[in-house]
Scaffold this motif. Structure first.
Motif, PDB file in Angstrom:
ATOM      1  N   ARG A 162      -5.441   2.112   7.570  1.00 49.41           N
ATOM      2  CA  ARG A 162      -6.228   0.891   6.111  1.00 49.41           C
ATOM      3  C   ARG A 162      -6.925  -0.318   7.467  1.00 49.41           C
ATOM      4  NH1 ARG A 162      -5.193   2.057   0.959  1.00 49.41           N
ATOM      5  NH2 ARG A 162      -4.718   4.444   0.758  1.00 49.41           N
ATOM      6  N   GLY A 163      -6.918  -0.245   8.925  1.00 54.65           N
ATOM      7  CA  GLY A 163      -7.140  -1.504   9.308  1.00 54.65           C
ATOM      8  C   GLY A 163      -6.252  -2.686   9.857  1.00 54.65           C
ATOM      9  N   PHE A 164      -5.251  -2.037   8.956  1.00 57.18           N
ATOM     10  CA  PHE A 164      -3.975  -3.677   9.091  1.00 57.18           C
ATOM     11  C   PHE A 164      -3.794  -3.021  11.141  1.00 57.18           C
ATOM     12  CE2 PHE A 164      -3.632  -4.375   5.266  1.00 57.18           C
ATOM     13  CZ  PHE A 164      -3.014  -2.994   4.807  1.00 57.18           C
ATOM     14  N   GLN A 165      -4.666  -3.721  12.088  1.00 63.47           N
ATOM     15  CA  GLN A 165      -4.332  -3.879  13.347  1.00 63.47           C
ATOM     16  C   GLN A 165      -4.293  -5.693  13.646  1.00 63.47           C
ATOM     17  OE1 GLN A 165      -6.358  -0.763  14.825  1.00 63.47           O
ATOM     18  NE2 GLN A 165      -4.480  -0.023  15.745  1.00 63.47           N
ATOM     19  N   LEU A 166      -3.481  -5.706  14.485  1.00 59.05           N
ATOM     20  CA  LEU A 166      -3.384  -7.132  14.998  1.00 59.05           C
ATOM     21  C   LEU A 166      -4.519  -7.861  15.584  1.00 59.05           C
ATOM     22  CD1 LEU A 166      -0.528  -8.476  16.071  1.00 59.05           C
ATOM     23  CD2 LEU A 166      -2.014  -9.025  14.132  1.00 59.05           C
ATOM     24  N   ILE A 167      -5.871  -8.455  15.261  1.00 55.79           N
ATOM     25  CA  ILE A 167      -7.162  -8.535  16.072  1.00 55.79           C
ATOM     26  C   ILE A 167      -6.826  -8.768  17.417  1.00 55.79           C
ATOM     27  CG2 ILE A 167      -9.375  -9.435  15.940  1.00 55.79           C
ATOM     28  CD1 ILE A 167      -8.296 -10.107  13.071  1.00 55.79           C
ATOM     29  N   SER A 168      -6.939  -8.041  18.464  1.00 54.59           N
ATOM     30  CA  SER A 168      -7.071  -8.004  19.861  1.00 54.59           C
ATOM     31  C   SER A 168      -8.333  -8.458  20.496  1.00 54.59           C
ATOM     32  CB  SER A 168      -6.194  -6.936  20.137  1.00 54.59           C
ATOM     33  OG  SER A 168      -4.876  -7.182  19.642  1.00 54.59           O
ATOM     34  N   ASP A 169      -8.904  -7.755  20.181  1.00 52.18           N
ATOM     35  CA  ASP A 169     -10.522  -7.671  20.237  1.00 52.18           C
ATOM     36  C   ASP A 169     -10.770  -9.161  20.869  1.00 52.18           C
ATOM     37  OD1 ASP A 169     -13.883  -6.930  19.072  1.00 52.18           O
ATOM     38  OD2 ASP A 169     -12.769  -6.691  21.246  1.00 52.18           O
ATOM     39  N   SER A 170     -11.508  -8.923  22.057  1.00 52.14           N
ATOM     40  CA  SER A 170     -11.689 -10.679  22.792  1.00 52.14           C
ATOM     41  C   SER A 170     -13.015 -10.928  21.585  1.00 52.14           C
ATOM     42  CB  SER A 170     -12.381 -10.449  23.982  1.00 52.14           C
ATOM     43  OG  SER A 170     -11.693  -9.021  24.492  1.00 52.14           O
ATOM     44  N   VAL A 171     -14.238 -10.410  21.321  1.00 51.63           N
ATOM     45  CA  VAL A 171     -15.054 -10.335  20.778  1.00 51.63           C
ATOM     46  C   VAL A 171     -14.959 -10.966  19.936  1.00 51.63           C
ATOM     47  CG1 VAL A 171     -17.292  -9.657  20.012  1.00 51.63           C
ATOM     48  CG2 VAL A 171     -16.882  -8.551  22.444  1.00 51.63           C
ATOM     49  N   VAL A 202       0.756  -1.302   0.111  1.00 58.89           N
ATOM     50  CA  VAL A 202      -0.382  -0.390  -0.180  1.00 58.89           C
ATOM     51  C   VAL A 202       0.454   1.298  -0.085  1.00 58.89           C
ATOM     52  CG1 VAL A 202      -1.239   1.652   1.569  1.00 58.89           C
ATOM     53  CG2 VAL A 202      -2.267  -1.005   0.718  1.00 58.89           C
ATOM     54  N   LEU A 203       2.025   1.205   1.448  1.00 56.25           N
ATOM     55  CA  LEU A 203       3.259   2.264   1.652  1.00 56.25           C
ATOM     56  C   LEU A 203       3.581   2.741  -0.453  1.00 56.25           C
ATOM     57  CD1 LEU A 203       4.414   1.760   4.516  1.00 56.25           C
ATOM     58  CD2 LEU A 203       2.723   3.463   4.050  1.00 56.25           C
ATOM     59  N   TYR A 204       3.965   1.454  -1.322  1.00 55.46           N
ATOM     60  CA  TYR A 204       4.643   1.566  -2.554  1.00 55.46           C
ATOM     61  C   TYR A 204       3.200   1.882  -3.455  1.00 55.46           C
ATOM     62  CZ  TYR A 204       7.862   0.613  -5.177  1.00 55.46           C
ATOM     63  OH  TYR A 204       8.928   0.542  -6.630  1.00 55.46           O
ATOM     64  N   GLU A 205       2.198   1.569  -3.350  1.00 54.93           N
ATOM     65  CA  GLU A 205       1.623   1.725  -4.818  1.00 54.93           C
ATOM     66  C   GLU A 205       0.899   3.142  -4.663  1.00 54.93           C
ATOM     67  OE1 GLU A 205      -1.167  -1.349  -4.458  1.00 54.93           O
ATOM     68  OE2 GLU A 205      -0.221  -2.920  -6.198  1.00 54.93           O
TER      69      GLU A 205
END
Lengths: 635, 213
Positions: free
Chosen positions: A558-567, A538-541
């Motif tokens: 962009r929502g690149f985040q490790l899923i840490s949400d317990s739900v 993404v950064l490149y393009e």
């Protein structure tokens, strides 16, 4: 039929001759490619001795003395530039496809009334090349004229440096390639041996490096009107700056010779003084081959005098033979092997070879006589009266007060072997990674920057430990691929680069800081490896649009985040459990089964999240969910 | 010159040795022939200048040229035709002194002599005197119809007075002198030699001498 038999014979010979390790001839002589020992019926008889002479075209903007731009049309004044390492790959594109005699100034074709003017760029490039090969650079060197008559030599003499060359007594350290084993550790012997020769590496000494002019190019064609063969001369190349690098005859085998050529080629390419393309003629190689009898079949006891260039005139083995104009590493190897056998055979038959000059016939893989030199040519060397002595002073280096040391310090890039050593010892990178990075000098800089930046962003030591490896992986595996995919094709199509250029992160739109940030995000646990690759893309393009945002900000947006949400994680866990009823039955058995199945489900859950789940959180949630669904009795 | 305030001294043989001066002429011709033979290599008729037609070249079944390549034969024909006698003489002399078995004896010796002479002239003009005043020639020109009778080497000898300044790389100026007898056409010219970059003083003195006429 006899005709068919001849063809078969030739095909057979060709196949045998190109066998990688042993070169065999039908006369029962053979030579070992790696050790250079010439055997008769399998018994060692002679040792191959090889001296190299390499002509490298300097990659600068003008010719050596005339000021003519190298690509003829596109450049402005090249004189006075103090940067010999400027990007000049565009010049090679145009110079390849130039029409004959379009890049010619009066001095290049010896029009009367013009005097030579030495190019500062050329001297700087030559000095850098000499320094990279650890040569001594005397303060003063001089130019001379080497006289002979030929159609491609318009002045009737070549301006060169015979008695007082620019540089002397250098050395080139070469690595023998570990056949195909990229990730092999260097042998214990070589790690401890330091500078000594061993099975992995060897050193070739350089006798001299001199600046000289290139000649024009002769082409033989049949005139369609008169039907006669004609020689045509193209002077585009005439007057271009060359350095001639003459080696002592330290080489002992064809493979070593090819290795030495390749090492020099990539070294000059690394420091930017020569584009190193043998096929185009920007790097040309002449071989001097002779053989020495093995005394008592003992390789070590063979007496070979290597102090001077006229080497190894050992009794009964003939004189050294010069093979000119080899255009590829393979030709170097084949020519050396053919010569070794030819000379051995001749010597053993009592008629040792004469001193002569030969050329290599690519069709038959044999060397062929050009002319027999019964009498050595007298070039009537005369000091060049139109040029003053070349003094390496501040005028040459372009900065007031600068001396040779200062110039080298600010202009000589980190040499490949130093860079490789540094990458391995300071960062603990593998041989393979180090050599990939070293193969593209801008990658080394990018790597350094990224590591530095990542370290700044991380707080914990255990995270920092993994930085070099992670950066190297992302750089070599992802960033290179992105550049190759998105950049190289475009540059070739736009004519900025020719098709033979290698992928380089010099063209990358993502810089070291950004790469460092991405790595920091991975190691601190904010994103996964998979996300890192996507983020990089993404950064490149979208490099233009995302210029003002940091990598971290982009990751968040962009929502690149490790899923840490317990739900979220619980949902995944539930799904995976539901999809694996059999395993759940086993889980309920408890004890070691429970532990095994938990691991199994963890793996499945991670996969279900496409690698984007936070590993520790996922583990916690999974255990909670399992407890909920299938509580185990306390044991 | 004395009237205009110059101090006249005779240069001693310690400052400029006669031995060097005597050999200067020989050194000059060795060096000049060598350079000429080199500078004239470019005249082969292929890119500019005089060339002999190909048919005429190949027709020649001369045994002297039989071991030459066609290219060399072409070059020889054009150059033999295009160069005059004196030029050919100098080219051959120059080629000879540059050949490897003669280089040290002739070219190097001449170069060393030039360096020694230049050193003497420079230091004399720096420390002892500002200008040197010498004749330009030692003999008057021969009559035009006697040209072919004069030995070429003797002709070179006319240059003996101008050679030292050329070898040393010093500025020199020749000023005509009024003839003594009104009937004769020529007279010996005067020559001023100055140190490097000191042309202005040389021109000043030259003007005085010119006005003297």
């Amino acid at each position: 039929t006899p005709y068919k038999m001849i063809i078969h014979y030739q095909a057979l010979t060709r196949r045998i001759l190109t066998h990688p390790r042993i070169r065999r001839d039908f006369s029962q002589w053979s030579v070992d490619s790696e050790k250079g020992v010439v055997c008769f019926q399998g018994k060692p008889r002679y040792q191959t001795v090889i001296g190299l002479e390499i002509h490298a075209q300097l990659d600068i903007s003008t010719k050596l003395f005339s000021g003519c731009p190298v690509d003829g049309n596109h450049r402005g004044t090249g004189c006075g530039s103090t940067s010999p390492t400027s990007l000049s790959s565009s010049s090679s594109l145009s110079s390849l496809f130039q029409k004959p005699n379009t890049s010619v100034w009066p001095l290049d074709v010896a029009v009367p009334g013009v005097l030579p003017r030495l190019s500062q760029e050329a001297v700087q490039a030559a000095v850098l090349s000499a320094a990279a090969t650890k040569c001594e650079l005397p303060r003063v060197s001089r130019f001379e004229r080497k006289h002979y008559f030929y159609a491609d030599l318009p002045l009737g003499y070549q301006v060169t440096q015979q008695r007082w060359p620019l540089a002397r007594e250098g050395r080139l350290r070469c690595q023998r390639s570990n056949r195909g084993n990229k990730k092999a550790k260097p042998s214990k012997k070589s790690r401890m041996a330091g500078d000594d020769d061993n099975d992995d590496s060897f050193t070739v000494r350089i006798e001299r490096i001199q600046l000289e002019q290139d000649t024009g190019k002769t082409v033989i064609m049949t005139n369609p009107k008169t039907r006669r063969k004609e020689s045509l001369v193209d002077f585009n190349r005439a007057g271009r700056a060359l350095i001639e690098i003459v080696f002592y005859p330290d080489l002992r085998s064809s493979v070593d010779a090819a290795t030495a050529v390749e090492t020099l080629r990539s070294l000059l390419k690394h420091i930017g003084t020569c584009s190193g393309r043998m096929e185009d003629g920007s790097l040309r190689c002449d071989l001097n081959v002779s053989i020495a009898p093995l005394e008592n079949m003992d390789q070590e006891k063979t007496s070979i005098t290597t102090q001077n260039k006229d080497h190894a005139i050992v009794q009964h083995t003939g004189n050294r033979v010069e093979v000119k104009n080899l255009n590829s590493l393979r030709q170097v190897q084949l020519a050396a092997e053919y010569e070794a056998i030819r000379q051995a055979e001749a010597a053993a038959n009592g008629s040792p070879t004469l001193q002569e000059t030969r050329t290599f016939d690519v069709k038959t893989n044999q060397t062929v006589t050009i002319r027999t030199k019964e009498v050595a040519k007298d070039y009537r060397f005369m000091p060049e009266p139109d040029l003053p002595p070349l003094i390496l002073n501040e005028e040459v280096f372009g900065t007031p007060g600068m001396d040779l040391e200062g110039f080298l310090e600010s202009n000589l890039p980190e040499l490949p072997e130093d860079a490789q050593r540094r990458l391995k010892t300071s960062y603990g990178l593998s041989d393979y990674m180090a050599s990939v990075l070293t193969g593209d000098p801008p990658a080394i800089e990018l790597f350094d920057t990224a590591v530095h930046h990542a370290n700044r962003q991380l707080t914990m030591d255990r995270e920092r430990k993994k930085v070099p490896e992670t950066v190297a992986n992302l750089l070599c595996n992802e960033l290179f691929a992105l550049v190759r995919e998105l950049e190289m094709q475009r540059l070739i199509e736009e004519g900025i680069l020719d098709g033979t250029g290698e992928t380089s992160v010099r063209f990358s739109r993502v810089d070291g800081n950004q790469l460092g940030e991405v790595v920091a995000l991975v190691l601190e646990g904010s994103i996964s490896n998979t996300m890192a690759k996507q983020l990089l893309r993404v950064l490149y393009e979208e490099s233009n649009e995302l210029k003002q945002f940091s990598a971290r900000e982009v990751a968040q947006k962009r929502g690149f985040q490790l899923i840490s949400d317990s739900v979220e994680l619980a949902k995944i866990a539930h799904r995976v459990i539901a999809e694996n009823p059999e395993e759940m039955e086993r889980y309920k058995l408890g004890g070691k089964f429970a532990r095994k199945i938990t691991k199994f489900l963890l793996g499945k859950s991670m996969a279900a999240s496409q690698g984007n789940a936070h590993p520790e959180r996922l583990n916690e949630v999974l255990v909670e969910v399992l407890e909920e669904i299938a509580p185990l009795s306390k044991e | 010159l004395h009237q205009h305030g110059a101090e006249i001294v005779q240069v001693s043989t310690d400052d400029i040795s006669p031995r060097l001066m005597q050999r200067a002429l020989a050194a000059y011709y060795v060096l000049v022939s060598a350079e000429a033979s080199s500078n004239l290599c470019r005249y082969d008729g292929f890119r500019y200048g005089v060339a002999v037609a190909e048919e005429e070249v190949n027709f020649n079944g001369n045994s002297e040229t039989s071991d030459l390549t066609p290219l060399e034969r072409q070059y020889s024909a054009s150059r033999s035709f295009g160069f005059g006698t004196e030029v050919k003489r100098r080219i051959l002399c120059g080629t000879s002194v540059l050949s490897s078995d003669r280089f040290h004896t002739y070219y190097e010796a001449a170069a060393k002599l030039r360096a020694a002479l230049a050193e003497e002239m420079h230091s004399t003009l720096k420390e002892k005197v500002d200008l040197l005043l010498v004749p330009t020639v030692l003999s008057l020109p021969h009559k035009i119809d006697q040209g072919s009778l004069v030995d070429p080497t003797a002709m070179f000898a006319n240059d003996v007075m101008t050679v030292p300044a050329s070898l040393s790389g010093l500025p020199a100026l020749s000023i005509p002198r009024q003839t003594q007898e009104p009937s004769s056409t020529f007279s010996y010219g005067m020559q001023l030699i100055s140190s490097r970059l000191n042309e202005s003083m040389m021109f000043q003195a030259g003007k005085v001498l010119e006005c003297m006429n």
